[in-house]
Design an enzyme around this catalytic site. Structure first.
Site, PDB file in Angstrom:
ATOM      1  N   GLU A 103      -8.626  -2.426 -11.736  1.00 47.12           N
ATOM      2  CA  GLU A 103      -9.586  -3.503 -11.423  1.00 47.12           C
ATOM      3  C   GLU A 103     -10.860  -3.247 -12.220  1.00 47.12           C
ATOM      4  O   GLU A 103     -11.968  -3.245 -11.664  1.00 47.12           O
ATOM      5  CB  GLU A 103      -9.875  -3.523  -9.913  1.00 47.12           C
ATOM      6  CG  GLU A 103      -8.617  -3.607  -9.056  1.00 47.12           C
ATOM      7  CD  GLU A 103      -8.895  -3.524  -7.558  1.00 47.12           C
ATOM      8  OE1 GLU A 103      -9.628  -2.623  -7.142  1.00 47.12           O
ATOM      9  OE2 GLU A 103      -8.387  -4.380  -6.810  1.00 47.12           O
ATOM     10  N   HIS A 158     -13.600   0.895 -12.543  1.00 51.28           N
ATOM     11  CA  HIS A 158     -13.535  -0.087 -11.465  1.00 51.28           C
ATOM     12  C   HIS A 158     -14.841  -0.891 -11.397  1.00 51.28           C
ATOM     13  O   HIS A 158     -15.919  -0.334 -11.177  1.00 51.28           O
ATOM     14  CB  HIS A 158     -13.296   0.675 -10.160  1.00 51.28           C
ATOM     15  CG  HIS A 158     -12.986  -0.183  -8.983  1.00 51.28           C
ATOM     16  ND1 HIS A 158     -13.952  -0.626  -8.109  1.00 51.28           N
ATOM     17  CD2 HIS A 158     -11.813  -0.681  -8.531  1.00 51.28           C
ATOM     18  CE1 HIS A 158     -13.381  -1.349  -7.153  1.00 51.28           C
ATOM     19  NE2 HIS A 158     -12.087  -1.404  -7.386  1.00 51.28           N
ATOM     20  N   GLU A 179     -12.608  -9.860 -10.282  1.00 55.14           N
ATOM     21  CA  GLU A 179     -12.529  -9.860  -8.825  1.00 55.14           C
ATOM     22  C   GLU A 179     -13.750 -10.560  -8.232  1.00 55.14           C
ATOM     23  O   GLU A 179     -14.880 -10.399  -8.708  1.00 55.14           O
ATOM     24  CB  GLU A 179     -12.453  -8.404  -8.351  1.00 55.14           C
ATOM     25  CG  GLU A 179     -12.246  -8.265  -6.857  1.00 55.14           C
ATOM     26  CD  GLU A 179     -12.205  -6.798  -6.412  1.00 55.14           C
ATOM     27  OE1 GLU A 179     -11.960  -5.922  -7.263  1.00 55.14           O
ATOM     28  OE2 GLU A 179     -12.440  -6.564  -5.223  1.00 55.14           O
ATOM     29  N   HIS A 187     -12.914   6.967   0.803  1.00 59.35           N
ATOM     30  CA  HIS A 187     -13.843   5.919   1.234  1.00 59.35           C
ATOM     31  C   HIS A 187     -14.695   6.233   2.462  1.00 59.35           C
ATOM     32  O   HIS A 187     -15.224   5.315   3.078  1.00 59.35           O
ATOM     33  CB  HIS A 187     -13.073   4.608   1.499  1.00 59.35           C
ATOM     34  CG  HIS A 187     -12.530   3.945   0.260  1.00 59.35           C
ATOM     35  ND1 HIS A 187     -11.514   4.471  -0.485  1.00 59.35           N
ATOM     36  CD2 HIS A 187     -12.867   2.795  -0.370  1.00 59.35           C
ATOM     37  CE1 HIS A 187     -11.230   3.677  -1.508  1.00 59.35           C
ATOM     38  NE2 HIS A 187     -12.046   2.660  -1.474  1.00 59.35           N
ATOM     39  N   CYS A 242     -15.291  -9.854  -5.605  1.00 60.64           N
ATOM     40  CA  CYS A 242     -16.255  -8.823  -5.197  1.00 60.64           C
ATOM     41  C   CYS A 242     -17.098  -8.326  -6.375  1.00 60.64           C
ATOM     42  O   CYS A 242     -18.248  -7.913  -6.177  1.00 60.64           O
ATOM     43  CB  CYS A 242     -15.534  -7.623  -4.584  1.00 60.64           C
ATOM     44  SG  CYS A 242     -14.956  -7.922  -2.913  1.00 60.64           S
ATOM     45  N   CYS A 256     -11.004  -7.243   1.065  1.00 62.23           N
ATOM     46  CA  CYS A 256     -12.397  -6.960   0.735  1.00 62.23           C
ATOM     47  C   CYS A 256     -13.168  -8.219   0.365  1.00 62.23           C
ATOM     48  O   CYS A 256     -14.339  -8.362   0.722  1.00 62.23           O
ATOM     49  CB  CYS A 256     -12.479  -5.935  -0.385  1.00 62.23           C
ATOM     50  SG  CYS A 256     -11.715  -6.445  -1.924  1.00 62.23           S
ATOM     51  N   CYS A 257     -12.531  -9.141  -0.367  1.00 62.81           N
ATOM     52  CA  CYS A 257     -13.301 -10.248  -0.939  1.00 62.81           C
ATOM     53  C   CYS A 257     -13.795 -11.278   0.082  1.00 62.81           C
ATOM     54  O   CYS A 257     -14.967 -11.663   0.032  1.00 62.81           O
ATOM     55  CB  CYS A 257     -12.504 -10.929  -2.047  1.00 62.81           C
ATOM     56  SG  CYS A 257     -12.183  -9.849  -3.464  1.00 62.81           S
ATOM     57  N   HIS A 285     -16.002   5.776  -4.137  1.00 61.73           N
ATOM     58  CA  HIS A 285     -16.364   4.359  -4.230  1.00 61.73           C
ATOM     59  C   HIS A 285     -17.832   4.237  -3.842  1.00 61.73           C
ATOM     60  O   HIS A 285     -18.192   4.333  -2.681  1.00 61.73           O
ATOM     61  CB  HIS A 285     -15.493   3.514  -3.299  1.00 61.73           C
ATOM     62  CG  HIS A 285     -15.574   2.035  -3.586  1.00 61.73           C
ATOM     63  ND1 HIS A 285     -16.763   1.377  -3.838  1.00 61.73           N
ATOM     64  CD2 HIS A 285     -14.602   1.090  -3.681  1.00 61.73           C
ATOM     65  CE1 HIS A 285     -16.516   0.097  -4.054  1.00 61.73           C
ATOM     66  NE2 HIS A 285     -15.222  -0.110  -3.969  1.00 61.73           N
TER      67      HIS A 285
END
Lengths: 645, 645
Positions: B313, B261, B329, B135, B331, B409-410, B187
């Site tokens: 996910e 993802h 999700e 990341h 996000c 994250c969300c 990502h």
């Protein structure tokens, strides 16, 4: 000891076309294949090493133990299947091979009676240090079952003596006395095996040991914690640290709901019913009945599949029966047959035999293809091959049967069940002979000292006409109790061609016909097989608006190969006429259900969502027996069909 | 460079009741709470350590790095939410705090421009050794987005300069030149961020780097394999070793189906559309359109949720949209809003804005409770609390929102989306002003050198009457293009009180009104909000026989608290009258849908299965907006309702 209903019927020869086929497959395919597997002679398959483990344990070969910790049980199940097969179909060569294996077992047995190749070869100083995980008692149970079956089939005592010695030794290790371990198996099995050992030996020690294992289970302080501490094992138990996995979360007699690993649970329930019958234990009987109601009225698929959850191969909760996620292990349905059989010994009630029949004709034999060469471990009620391939949460749901498994529990379990099918047809309580299942067979029973031959003829499960000829060696009074299946409406009974009103004679689903039987007396039973649309209890949220088709004991399914893809788009009107036809050259001969349904028109859809505007088109559907699915081109399959709305 | 459609609208003040509430919640609850979390001042919550990590990296504190490898991005998303919030609601104290954080970031930055606390503190010699998993580029992307937003909101350059230095450094590390790494992020995120950085700096280097990351992705030899070999890492990649997880299974321009993802995918698709617009890349545009069709026409829930699989996910496959297993999700729905916004820049077509609206009013804001205190990571369309509790394969489906997440994250992602809602209402292409969303706001745009004030008033989403007043500083000719939502049938348009036939003016879902606008010209748009029963494409096997209720942009659900348990037993007749009523004191004021349905009678069921015999009873149902579910007593919830059959 209270006198109990027992299955005394024996010397049953299966003459049935349906089951005869399966017996032949087991005899000609499964047993020989499995023998090759046990001896590591299947090219491409990972080795079993199970026979080799016994040779190493006997000091007759060099090498390391290899395989699952419960590898011995594969040999046990094979020997048990052989024993049952020999009953119906003597085979000198096979019997000689079995005798050799049994002799090997004897040589692998310790001086003290201990017989487990994993611990003997690999961890000789760690016997009984992890009964939670390591299947020592489970393997012993399967070997005991095999020994009892082999004794009954051949009259030979060697195997029985070996296992009696082992059981004696186990009885010296576990029990209430101060110096004994207060343990019980992590995987139940020995409990029911010890009851069988008691039945042939009449040694109450075995019955008491079985009862000890049942009664000790789930007590506090918890034995699994004690032995864990003793072996200095800090790891949490993988099933969310919950002993419900082993049905050891509370004392057995207090349990109300089926939880945890479905096979462990159901083997235990089988033993509970056994013990309740043998010792007249009313509390165990009540517990068995509660658990039976929970499993069969709240946690069972319409196919007789149980265990809806892949995690822990386990029961989940009431009415949670997803069709596409189900685990429904073949072994669990087999265990349900065992349990139903024992419940029938407690009480002759057709609700038990109905479930037994459902499991036998659907959720058990679906585990094997028609050739006996490939197997399902998991028996889902809905399969979309793409989902099995692409969704990790459905990877346990195989779209095609597999040749063999690393954990090869189901194929030999199915083999022993099928080979012993004759043991499930009748039971006898003194002068009452119960007929639980309908299939062609010839049996001899003894009633009040009189030998009575019983000849059953039928084309079941395709046709509900059953003829039962009674041939006592001399005129003999007794009761023939015929089960009227729950699905059979308008059944009729004739004796020697004469009809009569049998309704007043029905008790708990059985017609009790008491008379003085003489040779060639013939009972004709007609069980009308109509096509039924079956609904689920509305609390089964997955099945609202859907029906399953059933005819007689057979549950049907739609396969892509007979219909088309996207089977969910097929809608069956409530009033659509459905017809049944026997098709001899399809799937070894099955009754097919056909009819006109409707299908949602997909062509006019160019979006994912839109305001309601149904367009349907007529379509022919063709349903085949669920047990026979996936014997042709692989594809989608559903049991529960959307109704037209 | 081709001239592209760009979102030039700015200085938007939200006056909307619906979104005003959310802005207030973000301002008063989420941003302050998150600030406390970032500083480890939430009692009982596991520490974030995110600010502390920067202090350690800056040499201003002692200690070890703590947290996820992407912990820096939490600070970035907070700063971005702050920036957007300041646009609508200046707050000196908050701005001072943000300035201090930005200064800290500057001090934590390396001489060379590098800025990542994980590697700086923990593995200083291992930068860029695992871009697949770690990341680094993702965090850089979020920080760049925040810097751009902060610059636009405050005009302050410091953060922008910090991130430009970092981007320059990254551009020296990655690229086609011989000595540079041929990598790209595991990502995706920096791709879209670099486009934003280009927009404010006009430095084409950033656009080119973004394009490089997109075009290098999925090429062979595979960069993830190369860097894996370089770091001597033998472990297989956890997602069944499939780089589809990262959308790196094949070159991006060749991709047809959304896989892997969902958030990574959708951030990438957003950047692809961005790049296609900025550089006039027809091939990227076509790829974006293909992927858009796949996602929105085959893999999107009716709520705008995407990603139906917990494993990874991830997207699963076409039409696989299980309501009870969905991951969806928060996000991912947010990312879908970003993507739709960029697709609108490529082409003004209401199909993009319709999806944007669906996601905004349903699948994104469902991720937060009405108070902004609790959050869903997963937004299922069907919840049975017992299943979430007892089934391992549904444990990701929480029956109640959680206060905070370990992987947080969300919540900050939702905060920055809501705070920036004003950026999604309009877009402008030279002399065309598009109105994509309807909500109360006051905006000033510049058309051909003329300042034009636009005042929108509406009670959306509860009422479809929208008034738009146009106040140019002087009479100015331009086109106002009003979106007619896909759900709106019989829309009418008036200008200064006079109706006219707008149908001929519609193109791709927008009414193009070209005229010389003068002060106080008012357009009145009426979008009739009727209750629609929505069906799924019949290939969505889970939804056959079910409808979802929708009114305007709002998707409804049934909750146990308003109805009863076993919501699957509620059957809605096709012709049942449904009424909509605004209830001011319910769920902060919502329109409720009510009607008479039927319910399967459970009382007459005493078995699990039986031949069909429906018994239903009339029952009142009450549906509430999906986004507002689980703000009262927890319980069952369903979006898709069984129809009466």
């Amino acid at each position: 000891m209270k006198k109990t209903i027992e299955n005394k019927a024996n010397k049953t020869q299966i003459t049935d076309k349906f089951w005869g086929h399966y017996l032949e497959v087991v005899r000609d395919q499964v047993i020989p294949y499995q023998w090759e597997a046990l001896n590591d002679r299947i090219p491409g398959a990972s080795p079993s090493h199970a026979i080799e483990n016994f040779k190493i344990a006997a000091g007759e070969a060099e090498g390391e133990y290899y395989g699952m910790v419960f590898q011995d049980s594969d040999v046990a199940k094979w020997l048990e299947a052989v024993a049952f097969s020999l009953e119906n179909h003597p085979n000198e060569e096979l019997e000689r091979t079995a005798d050799e294996v049994i002799a090997l077992l004897g040589r692998a047995q310790g001086e003290d009676g201990y017989l487990n190749t994993y611990y003997t070869v690999k961890e000789p100083n760690k016997r009984w240090t992890n009964v939670r995980d390591n299947h020592e008692l489970y393997c012993a149970g399967h070997l005991i079952e095999a020994a009892v079956a082999y004794f009954k089939a051949t009259g030979k005592r060697e195997f029985l003596d070996i296992m009696s010695r082992y059981a004696d030794y186990i009885d010296n290790v576990f029990g209430p006395e101060e110096k004994k371990l207060k343990g019980y198996p992590g995987h139940q099995e020995i409990e029911l095996a010890l009851v069988k050992l008691y039945e042939v030996t009449n040694n109450e020690k075995y019955l008491n040991l079985s009862k000890y294992f049942i009664d000790e289970r789930g007590k506090q302080p918890h034995y699994f914690d004690i032995e864990k501490k003793n072996r200095e094992d800090e790891r949490p138990f993988w099933f969310n640290n919950d002993y419900a996995y082993h049905q050891a979360h509370q004392p057995v007699r207090e349990q109300d709901n089926a939880v945890g690993h479905a096979v462990r649970a159901t083997y235990m329930y089988t033993a509970m019913a056994d013990l309740a019958a043998k010792i007249g234990d009313e509390e165990l009987k009540k517990a068995s009945e509660r658990l039976w109601e929970n499993v069969t009225q709240k946690q069972m698929y319409v196919t007789g599949g149980i265990g809806s959850m892949v995690f822990g191969e386990a029961f989940s909760f009431d009415y949670d029966l997803p069709n596409d996620l189900s685990y429904t292990e073949t072994c669990a349905s087999i265990a349900l047959v065992f349990w139903a059989n024992r419940m029938l010994n407690l009480e002759a009630n057709s609700k038990y035999a109905d479930v037994m029949e459902t499991a036998l004709y659907n959720g058990t034999i679906s585990g094997m293809d028609l050739d006996g060469k490939k197997f399902f471990y998991v028996n889902p009620l809905e399969v979309l091959p793409e989902a099995s391939e692409k969704r990790n949460d459905k990877k346990h749901v195989k779209a095609v049967r597999q040749p063999w498994f690393g954990c090869a529990c189901c194929p030999p379990n199915l083999a022993r069940l099928i080979a012993s099918i004759g043991h499930y047809i009748y039971s006898q309580k003194e002068k009452e002979l119960f007929v639980h299942l309908y299939m062609g067979n010839e049996t001899t029973v003894e009633v009040d000292g009189t030998q009575v031959q019983v000849i059953q003829k039928t084309d079941y499960p395709w046709d509900g006409n059953v003829s039962i000829q009674i041939n006592p060696e001399k005129e003999q009074g007794f009761t023939l109790a015929l089960r009227i299946p729950g699905w059979a409406k308008g059944a009729t009974v004739k004796i020697n061609g004469e009809g009569f009103d049998h309704i007043p004679l029905i008790k708990n689903g059985y017609v009790y016909i008491n008379r003085k039987w003489k040779a060639e007396d013939t009972v004709e039973l007609v069980l009308p097989m109509v096509i039924e649309r079956i609904q689920s209890n509305p609390q089964v949220r997955q099945n609202v608006g859907k029906v399953a088709l059933q005819r007689g004991p057979i549950v049907y399914c739609l396969e892509q190969v007979d219909n088309d893809e996207n089977l969910h788009g097929f809608l069956l009107p409530r009033d659509a006429e459905l017809t049944a036809e026997f098709v001899p050259d399809l799937l070894d001969g099955v009754v097919v259900i056909s009819g006109e349904a409707e299908r949602i028109v997909e062509a006019d859809w160019n979006s994912l969502y839109r305001p309601v505007s149904d367009q349907t088109t007529p379509v022919q559907i063709k349903a085949v027996p669920y047990y026979a699915w996936c014997n042709r081109e692989p594809g989608e399959m559903i049991v529960w069909i959307n109704e037209k709305r």
